[in-house]
Design a protein around this motif. Structure first.
Motif, PDB file in Angstrom:
ATOM      1  N   VAL A  15      21.275  16.490 -85.666  1.00  0.00           N
ATOM      2  CA  VAL A  15      20.262  15.737 -84.955  1.00  0.00           C
ATOM      3  C   VAL A  15      20.809  14.419 -84.456  1.00  0.00           C
ATOM      4  CG1 VAL A  15      18.325  16.679 -86.260  1.00  0.00           C
ATOM      5  CG2 VAL A  15      19.517  14.706 -87.098  1.00  0.00           C
ATOM      6  N   LEU A  16      20.128  13.855 -83.505  1.00  0.00           N
ATOM      7  CA  LEU A  16      20.427  12.494 -83.054  1.00  0.00           C
ATOM      8  C   LEU A  16      19.342  11.603 -83.620  1.00  0.00           C
ATOM      9  CD1 LEU A  16      21.326  13.199 -79.336  1.00  0.00           C
ATOM     10  CD2 LEU A  16      22.902  12.713 -81.213  1.00  0.00           C
ATOM     11  N   LEU A  17      19.738  10.559 -84.309  1.00  0.00           N
ATOM     12  CA  LEU A  17      18.767   9.719 -84.991  1.00  0.00           C
ATOM     13  C   LEU A  17      18.789   8.312 -84.402  1.00  0.00           C
ATOM     14  CD1 LEU A  17      19.606  10.894 -88.588  1.00  0.00           C
ATOM     15  CD2 LEU A  17      17.662  11.556 -87.209  1.00  0.00           C
ATOM     16  N   ALA A  18      17.616   7.833 -84.045  1.00  0.00           N
ATOM     17  CA  ALA A  18      17.527   6.468 -83.532  1.00  0.00           C
ATOM     18  C   ALA A  18      16.204   5.879 -83.984  1.00  0.00           C
ATOM     19  CB  ALA A  18      17.606   6.453 -82.007  1.00  0.00           C
ATOM     20  N   PHE A  52      14.923  16.846 -90.444  1.00  0.00           N
ATOM     21  CA  PHE A  52      15.290  16.169 -89.202  1.00  0.00           C
ATOM     22  C   PHE A  52      14.937  17.045 -88.005  1.00  0.00           C
ATOM     23  CE2 PHE A  52      18.661  14.620 -92.213  1.00  0.00           C
ATOM     24  CZ  PHE A  52      18.193  13.322 -92.319  1.00  0.00           C
ATOM     25  N   LEU A  53      14.154  16.494 -87.068  1.00  0.00           N
ATOM     26  CA  LEU A  53      13.816  17.213 -85.846  1.00  0.00           C
ATOM     27  C   LEU A  53      14.881  16.957 -84.784  1.00  0.00           C
ATOM     28  CD1 LEU A  53       9.974  16.523 -85.800  1.00  0.00           C
ATOM     29  CD2 LEU A  53      11.115  18.692 -86.324  1.00  0.00           C
ATOM     30  N   SER A 306      30.755  11.713 -91.802  1.00  0.00           N
ATOM     31  CA  SER A 306      31.928  10.895 -91.499  1.00  0.00           C
ATOM     32  C   SER A 306      31.751   9.428 -91.865  1.00  0.00           C
ATOM     33  CB  SER A 306      32.248  10.994 -90.002  1.00  0.00           C
ATOM     34  OG  SER A 306      31.139  10.548 -89.222  1.00  0.00           O
ATOM     35  N   MET A 307      30.529   9.009 -92.163  1.00  0.00           N
ATOM     36  CA  MET A 307      30.274   7.596 -92.434  1.00  0.00           C
ATOM     37  C   MET A 307      30.883   7.142 -93.761  1.00  0.00           C
ATOM     38  SD  MET A 307      26.634   5.564 -92.186  1.00  0.00           S
ATOM     39  CE  MET A 307      26.402   6.059 -90.474  1.00  0.00           C
ATOM     40  N   PHE A 308      30.894   8.046 -94.730  1.00  0.00           N
ATOM     41  CA  PHE A 308      31.450   7.740 -96.050  1.00  0.00           C
ATOM     42  C   PHE A 308      32.503   8.787 -96.411  1.00  0.00           C
ATOM     43  CE2 PHE A 308      26.954   6.362 -96.103  1.00  0.00           C
ATOM     44  CZ  PHE A 308      27.127   4.986 -96.275  1.00  0.00           C
ATOM     45  N   PRO A 309      33.665   8.740 -95.783  1.00  0.00           N
ATOM     46  CA  PRO A 309      34.687   9.762 -96.056  1.00  0.00           C
ATOM     47  C   PRO A 309      35.120   9.790 -97.516  1.00  0.00           C
ATOM     48  CG  PRO A 309      35.620   7.909 -94.810  1.00  0.00           C
ATOM     49  CD  PRO A 309      34.137   7.754 -94.788  1.00  0.00           C
ATOM     50  N   GLU A 310      34.949   8.654 -98.230  1.00  0.00           N
ATOM     51  CA  GLU A 310      35.292   8.606 -99.655  1.00  0.00           C
ATOM     52  C   GLU A 310      34.446   9.586-100.479  1.00  0.00           C
ATOM     53  OE1 GLU A 310      35.521   4.382 -97.921  1.00  0.00           O
ATOM     54  OE2 GLU A 310      34.164   6.108 -97.825  1.00  0.00           O
ATOM     55  N   TRP A 311      33.290   9.939 -99.954  1.00  0.00           N
ATOM     56  CA  TRP A 311      32.355  10.787-100.693  1.00  0.00           C
ATOM     57  C   TRP A 311      32.364  12.242-100.215  1.00  0.00           C
ATOM     58  CZ3 TRP A 311      27.347   7.282-100.743  1.00  0.00           C
ATOM     59  CH2 TRP A 311      27.624   6.117-101.486  1.00  0.00           C
ATOM     60  N   LYS A 312      33.290  12.604 -99.384  1.00  0.00           N
ATOM     61  CA  LYS A 312      33.289  13.951 -98.822  1.00  0.00           C
ATOM     62  C   LYS A 312      33.259  15.008 -99.926  1.00  0.00           C
ATOM     63  CE  LYS A 312      35.835  17.074 -95.730  1.00  0.00           C
ATOM     64  NZ  LYS A 312      34.613  17.448 -94.988  1.00  0.00           N
ATOM     65  N   GLY A 313      32.294  15.914 -99.848  1.00  0.00           N
ATOM     66  CA  GLY A 313      32.149  16.984-100.821  1.00  0.00           C
ATOM     67  C   GLY A 313      31.408  16.612-102.085  1.00  0.00           C
ATOM     68  N   ASP A 314      31.082  15.326-102.256  1.00  0.00           N
ATOM     69  CA  ASP A 314      30.364  14.905-103.458  1.00  0.00           C
ATOM     70  C   ASP A 314      28.888  15.309-103.367  1.00  0.00           C
ATOM     71  OD1 ASP A 314      32.703  13.798-104.327  1.00  0.00           O
ATOM     72  OD2 ASP A 314      32.091  11.706-104.018  1.00  0.00           O
ATOM     73  N   LEU A 315      28.252  15.374-104.527  1.00  0.00           N
ATOM     74  CA  LEU A 315      26.829  15.677-104.596  1.00  0.00           C
ATOM     75  C   LEU A 315      26.033  14.386-104.714  1.00  0.00           C
ATOM     76  CD1 LEU A 315      26.832  18.659-107.118  1.00  0.00           C
ATOM     77  CD2 LEU A 315      26.888  18.742-104.629  1.00  0.00           C
ATOM     78  N   VAL A 353      16.593  13.588-101.061  1.00  0.00           N
ATOM     79  CA  VAL A 353      17.835  13.034-100.505  1.00  0.00           C
ATOM     80  C   VAL A 353      18.305  13.959 -99.396  1.00  0.00           C
ATOM     81  CG1 VAL A 353      20.201  12.306-100.975  1.00  0.00           C
ATOM     82  CG2 VAL A 353      18.474  12.170-102.789  1.00  0.00           C
ATOM     83  N   ARG A 354      18.586  13.409 -98.224  1.00  0.00           N
ATOM     84  CA  ARG A 354      19.072  14.205 -97.091  1.00  0.00           C
ATOM     85  C   ARG A 354      20.204  13.460 -96.397  1.00  0.00           C
ATOM     86  NH1 ARG A 354      16.199  19.311 -96.933  1.00  0.00           N
ATOM     87  NH2 ARG A 354      14.309  18.879 -98.141  1.00  0.00           N
ATOM     88  N   VAL A 355      21.141  14.209 -95.828  1.00  0.00           N
ATOM     89  CA  VAL A 355      22.244  13.624 -95.078  1.00  0.00           C
ATOM     90  C   VAL A 355      22.075  13.985 -93.603  1.00  0.00           C
ATOM     91  CG1 VAL A 355      24.736  13.507 -94.782  1.00  0.00           C
ATOM     92  CG2 VAL A 355      23.777  13.798 -97.071  1.00  0.00           C
ATOM     93  N   ALA A 356      22.067  12.974 -92.751  1.00  0.00           N
ATOM     94  CA  ALA A 356      21.887  13.177 -91.310  1.00  0.00           C
ATOM     95  C   ALA A 356      23.218  13.503 -90.648  1.00  0.00           C
ATOM     96  CB  ALA A 356      21.278  11.921 -90.687  1.00  0.00           C
ATOM     97  N   SER A 357      23.152  13.955 -89.416  1.00  0.00           N
ATOM     98  CA  SER A 357      24.360  14.375 -88.703  1.00  0.00           C
ATOM     99  C   SER A 357      25.312  13.222 -88.428  1.00  0.00           C
ATOM    100  CB  SER A 357      23.981  15.057 -87.386  1.00  0.00           C
ATOM    101  OG  SER A 357      23.313  14.141 -86.533  1.00  0.00           O
TER     102      SER A 357
END
Length: 378
Positions: A15-18, A52-53, A306-315, A353-357
């Protein structure tokens, strides 16, 4: 006390979020990054589920029985034609998810405690979301799943909905307040259910022939799962569920397997009495991870942004009683290595908890003045 094994989960919506925030951002330091938290919307009545719509708006359920659309910081009036729900204890309007073909069909799925003459039971329905100007309504509402046996109790309805990559639906169902129901394979309670998008039964379900269990059952022995996500690391379903006094669990439900409640658990009864046989027994699966004492988890996501690459794959998991966001650090194969507790007491009870695009993280707070919080990198 905590134990790990291997785990995962995550599902992102493209989604695009603004959104225009309703309050100024505040920064919070974590072990690896600094988070910037801003309130996207407030004044929600115990918000429970979020989707997310495609146009950047948010679709949000309120436990009291309403669905809202939030866009540019504005909360819509209630979406029309939502079925009646039983609002009692943990019961009410619960999760919401978009169909895989939502952009074309407008189809959504939602779960709720369904009113019956002799009580209530968890149900899941689909409908077409029709938006008209500033309003919206549900069209062609149809129930796809309904726990057959009613309950007069007010706890453990579940319920999260996951649209898997193959388009099939996983729906988590709590034990409806009676623990023994989780071990009855002819009862939907205490189960993860799996159906096709039209409500039919997949031919490869473990009890598709109905002989040893209901054909919609995927796994059994669950207490009250309030988080579900598809893990791109392990390519499997992950769930998170409430224990009693201790014993909150993350599981990787597999076809036909039994996850133990109430035969085995890492918790005890609220009175302090022992439940079942202990922590292990033949024929019952171990959790990937558990909490003792309980944190009361709700909502589960796998971080793939991509915003938090340190957390990639974390729950990422919300916590109700402990009022925090939990990050479970995982290795490249999905095994949990450690835990970080963040934002403790800052926003109250975290329900979803949700992760946006774009990689930002969205939280719902379970309060009478419920909020949508957006976390970005400071």
């Amino acid at each position: 006390m905590k134990r790990t094994a291997s785990v995962v989960s995550a599902t992102l919506y493209a989604v695009l979020l603004a959104f225009a925030p309703t309050a100024s951002a505040k920064d919070y330091k974590t072990e690896t990054v600094t988070l910037s938290a801003e309130t996207i919307a407030d004044g929600l009545d115990h918000p429970w589920g979020l989707a997310f719509l495609p146009d950047g708006a948010l679709l949000v359920t309120e436990r009291g029985g309403t669905i809202r659309i939030v866009k540019d910081g504005k909360v819509s009036k209630p979406v029309a034609n939502v079925p009646k729900v039983v609002v009692k204890g943990e019961g009410g309007l619960l999760d919401v998810a978009l169909a895989a073909d939502f952009a074309k069909s407008g189809t959504i799925y939602f779960s709720y405690s369904e009113p019956r003459p002799n009580g209530a039971g968890t149900a899941m329905a689909r409908a077409r979301l029709v938006r008209n100007g500033d309003g919206a309504e549900l069209d062609n509402v149809s129930v796809l799943l309904s726990v057959k046996k009613s309950t007069t109790k007010s706890a453990h309805f579940g319920s999260r909905i996951l649209v898997a990559p193959d388009g099939k639906l996983f729906v988590t169902i709590g034990d409806q307040g009676t623990m023994q129901r989780s071990q009855d394979f002819k009862d939907e309670a205490g189960s993860v259910l799996r159906i096709n998008a039209d409500g039919t039964i997949p031919a490869d379900n473990p009890f598709a022939d109905g002989k040893k269990g209901l054909p919609e059952i995927w796994s059994k022995g669950h207490r009250n799962p309030q988080g579900a996500v598809w893990d791109p690391v392990t390519r499997s379903l992950l769930t998170i569920e409430h224990g009693a006094k201790g014993g909150d669990e993350i599981n990787e439900p597999q076809a036909g397997k039994n996850y133990g409640w109430p035969v085995i658990t890492y918790g005890v009864d609220y009175s302090g009495a022992k439940i079942g046989k202990g922590t292990h027994a033949k024929g019952y699966e171990q959790p990937l991870y558990y909490w003792d004492p309980s944190i009361a988890p709700s909502g589960l996501a796998v971080y793939e942004g991509s915003m938090f690459p340190e957390w990639k794959g974390d729950l990422l998991a919300g916590a109700l009683k402990s009022q925090m966001l939990v990050r479970l650090d995982r290795d490249e194969k999905g095994a949990i290595k450690g835990e970080e507790r963040m934002l403790k007491g800052e926003f109250g009870r975290i329900r979803d908890v949700r992760v946006a695009s774009d990689g930002s993280i969205y939280l719902l707070t379970d309060e009478s003045d419920g909020k949508i919080i957006r976390l970005t990198r400071a």
